[in-house]
Design a protein around this motif. Structure first.
Motif, PDB file in Angstrom:
ATOM      1  N   ALA A  97      -4.996  -4.300  14.995  1.00 32.52           N
ATOM      2  CA  ALA A  97      -6.005  -5.115  14.309  1.00 32.52           C
ATOM      3  C   ALA A  97      -5.351  -6.098  13.343  1.00 32.52           C
ATOM      4  O   ALA A  97      -5.963  -7.112  12.969  1.00 32.52           O
ATOM      5  CB  ALA A  97      -6.987  -4.211  13.571  1.00 32.52           C
ATOM      6  N   ALA A  98      -4.106  -5.793  12.929  1.00 33.96           N
ATOM      7  CA  ALA A  98      -3.309  -6.687  12.066  1.00 33.96           C
ATOM      8  C   ALA A  98      -4.042  -7.105  10.804  1.00 33.96           C
ATOM      9  O   ALA A  98      -3.972  -8.251  10.368  1.00 33.96           O
ATOM     10  CB  ALA A  98      -2.871  -7.924  12.863  1.00 33.96           C
ATOM     11  N   ARG A  99      -4.762  -6.142  10.233  1.00 37.69           N
ATOM     12  CA  ARG A  99      -5.483  -6.432   8.988  1.00 37.69           C
ATOM     13  C   ARG A  99      -5.070  -5.421   7.920  1.00 37.69           C
ATOM     14  O   ARG A  99      -4.614  -4.324   8.227  1.00 37.69           O
ATOM     15  CB  ARG A  99      -6.993  -6.350   9.221  1.00 37.69           C
ATOM     16  CG  ARG A  99      -7.488  -7.364  10.251  1.00 37.69           C
ATOM     17  CD  ARG A  99      -8.966  -7.228  10.470  1.00 37.69           C
ATOM     18  NE  ARG A  99      -9.723  -7.625   9.288  1.00 37.69           N
ATOM     19  CZ  ARG A  99     -11.030  -7.426   9.144  1.00 37.69           C
ATOM     20  NH1 ARG A  99     -11.710  -6.845  10.118  1.00 37.69           N
ATOM     21  NH2 ARG A  99     -11.664  -7.804   8.052  1.00 37.69           N
ATOM     22  N   GLY A 100      -5.251  -5.770   6.697  1.00 36.04           N
ATOM     23  CA  GLY A 100      -4.967  -4.858   5.605  1.00 36.04           C
ATOM     24  C   GLY A 100      -3.493  -4.779   5.261  1.00 36.04           C
ATOM     25  O   GLY A 100      -2.676  -5.577   5.729  1.00 36.04           O
ATOM     26  N   SER A 101      -3.163  -3.792   4.438  1.00 42.09           N
ATOM     27  CA  SER A 101      -1.796  -3.692   3.930  1.00 42.09           C
ATOM     28  C   SER A 101      -1.347  -2.231   3.868  1.00 42.09           C
ATOM     29  O   SER A 101      -2.161  -1.311   3.852  1.00 42.09           O
ATOM     30  CB  SER A 101      -1.722  -4.312   2.538  1.00 42.09           C
ATOM     31  OG  SER A 101      -2.657  -3.680   1.688  1.00 42.09           O
ATOM     32  N   LEU A 102      -0.047  -2.083   3.834  1.00 36.47           N
ATOM     33  CA  LEU A 102       0.553  -0.751   3.770  1.00 36.47           C
ATOM     34  C   LEU A 102       1.243  -0.585   2.432  1.00 36.47           C
ATOM     35  O   LEU A 102       2.024  -1.442   2.021  1.00 36.47           O
ATOM     36  CB  LEU A 102       1.573  -0.594   4.900  1.00 36.47           C
ATOM     37  CG  LEU A 102       2.327   0.733   4.884  1.00 36.47           C
ATOM     38  CD1 LEU A 102       1.482   1.826   5.517  1.00 36.47           C
ATOM     39  CD2 LEU A 102       3.649   0.610   5.615  1.00 36.47           C
ATOM     40  N   ARG A 103       0.949   0.520   1.773  1.00 32.82           N
ATOM     41  CA  ARG A 103       1.567   0.798   0.477  1.00 32.82           C
ATOM     42  C   ARG A 103       2.548   1.944   0.662  1.00 32.82           C
ATOM     43  O   ARG A 103       2.198   2.984   1.217  1.00 32.82           O
ATOM     44  CB  ARG A 103       0.469   1.198  -0.515  1.00 32.82           C
ATOM     45  CG  ARG A 103       0.992   1.609  -1.847  1.00 32.82           C
ATOM     46  CD  ARG A 103       0.515   0.659  -2.914  1.00 32.82           C
ATOM     47  NE  ARG A 103       1.281   0.870  -4.121  1.00 32.82           N
ATOM     48  CZ  ARG A 103       0.845   1.604  -5.133  1.00 32.82           C
ATOM     49  NH1 ARG A 103      -0.346   2.125  -5.087  1.00 32.82           N
ATOM     50  NH2 ARG A 103       1.584   1.771  -6.194  1.00 32.82           N
ATOM     51  N   THR A 104       3.786   1.749   0.241  1.00 36.01           N
ATOM     52  CA  THR A 104       4.769   2.840   0.288  1.00 36.01           C
ATOM     53  C   THR A 104       5.060   3.276  -1.144  1.00 36.01           C
ATOM     54  O   THR A 104       5.364   2.457  -2.004  1.00 36.01           O
ATOM     55  CB  THR A 104       6.068   2.380   0.984  1.00 36.01           C
ATOM     56  OG1 THR A 104       6.433   1.102   0.492  1.00 36.01           O
ATOM     57  CG2 THR A 104       5.873   2.297   2.487  1.00 36.01           C
ATOM     58  N   TYR A 105       4.941   4.576  -1.371  1.00 39.43           N
ATOM     59  CA  TYR A 105       5.032   5.084  -2.741  1.00 39.43           C
ATOM     60  C   TYR A 105       6.473   5.140  -3.240  1.00 39.43           C
ATOM     61  O   TYR A 105       6.710   5.052  -4.439  1.00 39.43           O
ATOM     62  CB  TYR A 105       4.409   6.478  -2.828  1.00 39.43           C
ATOM     63  CG  TYR A 105       2.940   6.466  -2.500  1.00 39.43           C
ATOM     64  CD1 TYR A 105       2.052   5.702  -3.245  1.00 39.43           C
ATOM     65  CD2 TYR A 105       2.436   7.220  -1.456  1.00 39.43           C
ATOM     66  CE1 TYR A 105       0.699   5.685  -2.948  1.00 39.43           C
ATOM     67  CE2 TYR A 105       1.090   7.216  -1.148  1.00 39.43           C
ATOM     68  CZ  TYR A 105       0.225   6.448  -1.895  1.00 39.43           C
ATOM     69  OH  TYR A 105      -1.114   6.432  -1.594  1.00 39.43           O
ATOM     70  N   ALA A 106       7.432   5.338  -2.309  1.00 36.52           N
ATOM     71  CA  ALA A 106       8.823   5.507  -2.742  1.00 36.52           C
ATOM     72  C   ALA A 106       9.308   4.280  -3.519  1.00 36.52           C
ATOM     73  O   ALA A 106       9.984   4.409  -4.531  1.00 36.52           O
ATOM     74  CB  ALA A 106       9.713   5.760  -1.536  1.00 36.52           C
ATOM     75  N   ASP A 107       8.930   3.083  -3.033  1.00 40.88           N
ATOM     76  CA  ASP A 107       9.378   1.873  -3.727  1.00 40.88           C
ATOM     77  C   ASP A 107       8.225   1.111  -4.383  1.00 40.88           C
ATOM     78  O   ASP A 107       8.449   0.074  -5.006  1.00 40.88           O
ATOM     79  CB  ASP A 107      10.129   0.954  -2.751  1.00 40.88           C
ATOM     80  CG  ASP A 107       9.309   0.665  -1.495  1.00 40.88           C
ATOM     81  OD1 ASP A 107       8.112   0.974  -1.494  1.00 40.88           O
ATOM     82  OD2 ASP A 107       9.878   0.147  -0.521  1.00 40.88           O
ATOM     83  N   GLY A 108       7.010   1.626  -4.224  1.00 39.78           N
ATOM     84  CA  GLY A 108       5.861   0.980  -4.859  1.00 39.78           C
ATOM     85  C   GLY A 108       5.513  -0.365  -4.249  1.00 39.78           C
ATOM     86  O   GLY A 108       4.826  -1.172  -4.877  1.00 39.78           O
ATOM     87  N   LYS A 109       5.985  -0.639  -3.029  1.00 42.67           N
ATOM     88  CA  LYS A 109       5.754  -1.948  -2.426  1.00 42.67           C
ATOM     89  C   LYS A 109       4.501  -1.946  -1.555  1.00 42.67           C
ATOM     90  O   LYS A 109       4.130  -0.918  -0.996  1.00 42.67           O
ATOM     91  CB  LYS A 109       6.952  -2.355  -1.570  1.00 42.67           C
ATOM     92  CG  LYS A 109       8.166  -2.781  -2.378  1.00 42.67           C
ATOM     93  CD  LYS A 109       9.271  -3.237  -1.463  1.00 42.67           C
ATOM     94  CE  LYS A 109      10.488  -3.654  -2.281  1.00 42.67           C
ATOM     95  NZ  LYS A 109      11.668  -3.834  -1.436  1.00 42.67           N
ATOM     96  N   THR A 110       3.907  -3.102  -1.434  1.00 42.62           N
ATOM     97  CA  THR A 110       2.765  -3.284  -0.547  1.00 42.62           C
ATOM     98  C   THR A 110       3.123  -4.385   0.458  1.00 42.62           C
ATOM     99  O   THR A 110       3.573  -5.464   0.063  1.00 42.62           O
ATOM    100  CB  THR A 110       1.519  -3.692  -1.355  1.00 42.62           C
ATOM    101  OG1 THR A 110       1.267  -2.666  -2.320  1.00 42.62           O
ATOM    102  CG2 THR A 110       0.307  -3.841  -0.459  1.00 42.62           C
ATOM    103  N   SER A 111       2.965  -4.077   1.750  1.00 46.07           N
ATOM    104  CA  SER A 111       3.317  -5.051   2.790  1.00 46.07           C
ATOM    105  C   SER A 111       2.107  -5.318   3.665  1.00 46.07           C
ATOM    106  O   SER A 111       1.336  -4.390   3.967  1.00 46.07           O
ATOM    107  CB  SER A 111       4.441  -4.506   3.682  1.00 46.07           C
ATOM    108  OG  SER A 111       5.443  -3.907   2.911  1.00 46.07           O
ATOM    109  N   ALA A 112       1.945  -6.538   4.081  1.00 39.35           N
ATOM    110  CA  ALA A 112       0.858  -6.885   5.005  1.00 39.35           C
ATOM    111  C   ALA A 112       1.172  -6.286   6.376  1.00 39.35           C
ATOM    112  O   ALA A 112       2.310  -6.364   6.848  1.00 39.35           O
ATOM    113  CB  ALA A 112       0.726  -8.393   5.114  1.00 39.35           C
ATOM    114  N   VAL A 113       0.166  -5.696   7.001  1.00 40.97           N
ATOM    115  CA  VAL A 113       0.383  -5.027   8.294  1.00 40.97           C
ATOM    116  C   VAL A 113       0.836  -6.023   9.356  1.00 40.97           C
ATOM    117  O   VAL A 113       1.669  -5.708  10.206  1.00 40.97           O
ATOM    118  CB  VAL A 113      -0.908  -4.302   8.734  1.00 40.97           C
ATOM    119  CG1 VAL A 113      -0.774  -3.744  10.138  1.00 40.97           C
ATOM    120  CG2 VAL A 113      -1.222  -3.172   7.767  1.00 40.97           C
TER     121      VAL A 113
END
Lengths: 588, 197
Positions: free
Chosen positions: A432-448
């Protein structure tokens, strides 16, 4: 010549001499130290500490968890954003619970279910009771049931909406344990400083004690206050039912309307509670639709959710109960009449305490944090607004041999290939290529859309969290008519209240010990009553509800108002407790 | 008179067994896998304690270094001693971790934070571990046969003990020296759960 007497004298002298040395005293100390460290005492692993991330699977909230691990062994759990409840903090103890089920006869259970399916008459049904609907495993069960003839998917009533506390100005809680584990504790506490909390509850619960205002209403009259605030019941009628002054109720209604956005929450967010919120203009602000993460297209053929009440009496030839994840249990007394006389009941459970007590076959299931799964849509929406989420409960330890995955068991019976259901779901989200992914280890948010699927899947399995785009709330949903107000001639004069919010959760053995061996919490088979309730301390009585009865021992407590029976939420209570909490006590 | 001799001999035997024999018998002795010289590493290589016994990124104490740390210098012999050659042949080349025996390991019911004591309270290593850093040989590891504790926990001539009393005494002395509200004063205000988790 040396005589026997001389030898005794020598031995006596030696004993006296030894007493004047450190030897005997040191041996006493050493023996005491040995007893503190003897074999069998668990020894926490030592070594380099690494952080792993997962989501708590002990309730549908799915709080993000940072696990401190030595090697592969988790040694402590903590929240990533906000705290964890006491159950979550001690969740890594559960795999070692002494009451844990470790063995079950899976081939026998599979054969019994297969026989029940093969021999079923047109009016006999095969059902799955899913205590935590909305997961990928739930969809697997629904797809498998669609592939079977007469398959029925049963689940407790899901919340009619999600709530967003972040913009709320005033919150009226009608007996909901808002500050005691309700919804998503980390999200509730993050928003707590922004809203004024009015708690309407008969008992001074922990939430009532922490609220800005506590309204001590008559037991069972919380919903009347909700109706009054929404304007569907007159002030006088509400005052009579709740025991509050008319002016007090009017002030609550005024506060909600003037210090908005307003929100009314109840233990179960039913369509009626949603209707009260709509009357306050909360739709799209503090009350939102619950969004589900995208599904693969080929999953469209799935059994619908059927309420238990819609199932005909004596029609279930086989019932599979997925108790591998905690959820709101339905009273067994409501389930039992739906079973045929020769029904096969298979419970997938971690212990014998729940539905396993009533099952013909019990299969052990992996317990948190052993099993890989996902979480249902959250009741408390992310602060940004209405958005779907996809979060995995990533295993922190390996499950022992012999555990059965309920969805995998059912799909095998139905001939459905669902081994990679979670991965397929993740692929659908990624596609669907929508939304974002949050990774807790580095606190980063990336667009899917910027991620490759393998990286997306890997990040999810490392405890990452996907959140869809914030969507418009759309038009308000269809509402059910309001239930009638209970009249004065109620045959159930008491209201059952529980010390522990929600369903009986999986509890660490450490907390069970604390609970059972101290007066900190009300123990099982004890019920706290007002001293004027007509019972003596320690008196035995039968607690009756529309669903059944169980024996209790009275514990008098002045803080419990008249008309309330306060009990611990044990499996026995879960068996007989209805959503309205109606009850009565009969002296033995 | 002759009869009392047996009592006296027994008394002496008991005293001898208790004062001389028992302390030897209560401990089992095992040699360390490698005869490591702290002195050589400190004097010739100029190594400090924390170069090998350091802290991890998360603040936890690494304790005895792993083979990787040793191999970073001793992948090939740096000197000509038989001990070093044997160490490389036996452990470094095959990648086998030496099974060091820890003199100072506290029992499981004790939580001890090295970083609090070393970084915050500025304690020297020798204050608890004795003058280990200048020893030319590793002494045998002595373990109490009954309690399983290392002898270093009890202390020995020339080496301080690491019993609870030793911790308490040190904290009290530190508190007595410090002014109210200072780190030293705080060190004296300890409860059971600060060390026993």
């Amino acid at each position: 010549m040396t005589t026997r007497r001389d030898l005794f004298k020598f031995a006596g002298g030696s004993a006296m001499g030894l007493l004047l040395t450190p030897a005997p005293w040191r041996l006493i100390t050493d023996t005491a130290l040995w007893s503190e460290n003897w074999p069998g005492i668990p020894r926490p692993a030592r070594g380099e500490i690494r952080a792993k991330f997962t989501h708590c699977g002990l309730c549908a909230a799915g709080c993000a968890v940072r696990a401190r691990c030595v090697g592969e062994q988790p040694v402590s759990l903590a929240g990533v954003e906000g705290g964890l409840c006491p159950f979550g903090v001690t969740g890594h103890h559960l795999p070692y619970h002494p009451e844990r089920l470790r063995h079950g006869n899976r081939p026998e259970a599979a054969a019994a279910v297969a026989r029940a399916i093969a021999n079923s008459a047109p009016d006999r049904r095969v059902a799955v009771l899913d205590l935590q609907p909305g997961r990928t495993a739930s969809w697997t069960c629904r797809r498998a049931l669609a592939a079977l003839k007469n398959g029925v998917y049963l689940a407790p009533e899901e919340p009619a909406c999600a709530v967003n506390l972040a913009p709320a100005g005033t919150v009226l809680s009608l007996g909901a344990p808002l500050l005691d584990g309700w919804g998503s504790p980390d999200r509730v506490f993050r928003a707590r400083s922004g809203f004024r909390l009015i708690q309407a509850e008969a008992v001074e619960s922990r939430t009532a004690a922490l609220a800005d205002q506590w309204l001590a209403v008559q037991p069972g009259s919380e919903s009347v206050l909700g109706r009054a605030v929404a304007g569907t019941v007159g002030l006088r009628q509400a005052a009579e039912a709740t025991g509050l002054a008319e002016a007090q109720i009017a002030e609550v209604a005024r506060s909600l309307r003037e210090n908005g956005p307003a929100l009314i929450v109840a233990p179960e967010m039913t369509s009626e509670v949603l209707a009260w919120n709509l009357a306050l203009g909360a739709w799209g602000k503090t009350v939102l639709p619950r969004r589900e993460a995208p599904l693969p297209r080929e999953w469209s053929k799935a059994a619908p959710v059927t309420p238990l009440a819609a199932v005909e009496v004596g029609s279930l030839g086989a019932l599979l109960i997925d108790e591998s994840v905690p959820g709101a249990p339905l009273p067994w007394a409501a389930i039992q009449p739906k079973l045929a006389a020769d029904a096969v009941v298979v419970a997938f459970s971690w212990s014998r305490a729940g539905y396993a007590r009533h099952a013909t076959h019990v299969l052990p299931a992996a317990v948190y944090p052993e099993a890989l799964g996902d979480l249902p849509p959250a009741l408390v929406a992310p602060s940004v607004g209405s958005a779907a989420e996809f979060r995995l409960t990533v295993p922190l330890v390996a499950a022992p041999d012999g555990m059965t995955d309920p969805a995998e068991f059912l799909s095998a019976v139905a001939g459905l290939d669902a081994k990679d259901a979670l991965r397929q779901r993740a692929a659908a989200i990624h596609a669907a290529a929508r939304g974002s992914l949050r990774t807790y280890a580095d606190g980063k948010t990336s667009a899917v859309k910027d991620l490759k699927f393998d990286d997306f899947w890997k990040a999810l399995n490392a405890g990452g969290s996907w959140m869809g785009e914030v969507e418009n709330s759309g038009k308000s949903p269809h509402l059910a008519p309001a239930a009638p107000i209970p009249d004065a001639g109620d045959p159930w004069p008491l209201r059952l209240s529980t010390t522990q919010p929600g369903a009986p959760a999986l509890v660490s053995p450490l907390m069970t010990k604390l609970w059972q061996e101290s007066g900190l919490r009300l123990g099982p088979h004890r019920a706290a009553l007002n001293p004027r309730a007509g019972f003596e301390e320690g008196a035995r009585a039968v607690l009756e509800t529309p669903y059944g009865r169980c024996e209790i021992q009275a514990a008098l407590d002045g803080s419990v108002p008249p008309g309330v029976v306060l009990v611990a939420y044990t499996p026995e209570i879960a068996d007989i407790r209805g959503a309205d909490g109606c009850a009565r006590l009969v002296r033995i | 008179m002759r009869r009392n001799i047996f009592i006296a001999v027994g008394l002496l035997a008991g005293l001898g067994a208790g004062w001389a024999g028992f302390p030897r018998a209560i401990y089992s002795r095992r040699p360390q896998p490698v005869d490591f010289s702290h002195k050589v590493h400190a004097d010739k290589a100029g190594a400090k304690c924390e170069d090998c016994h350091g802290f991890r990124e998360d603040g936890s104490f690494a304790g005895i270094p792993t083979l990787d740390k040793c191999a970073s210098c001793h992948a090939a012999p740096m000197g000509s001693t038989a001990t070093e050659k044997s160490f490389i042949d036996t452990y470094v080349t095959p990648g086998r971790e030496p099974q060091w025996l820890s003199y100072a390991r506290q029992p499981e019911n004790v939580y001890f934070s090295h970083i609090t004591h070393v970084k915050r309270a500025q304690l020297k290593c020798a204050q608890c571990h004795g003058d280990e850093g200048s020893a030319d040989h590793l002494r045998p590891f002595e373990q109490d046969r009954v309690s399983g504790y290392s002898r270093d926990i009890w202390g020995a001539p020339g080496r301080p003990g690491m019993k609870m009393d030793d911790c308490v005494n040190c904290h009290r002395q530190s508190a007595a020296k410090g002014a109210a509200g200072t780190l030293s004063a705080q060190a004296g205000e300890r409860g059971c759960l600060d060390c026993h988790k």
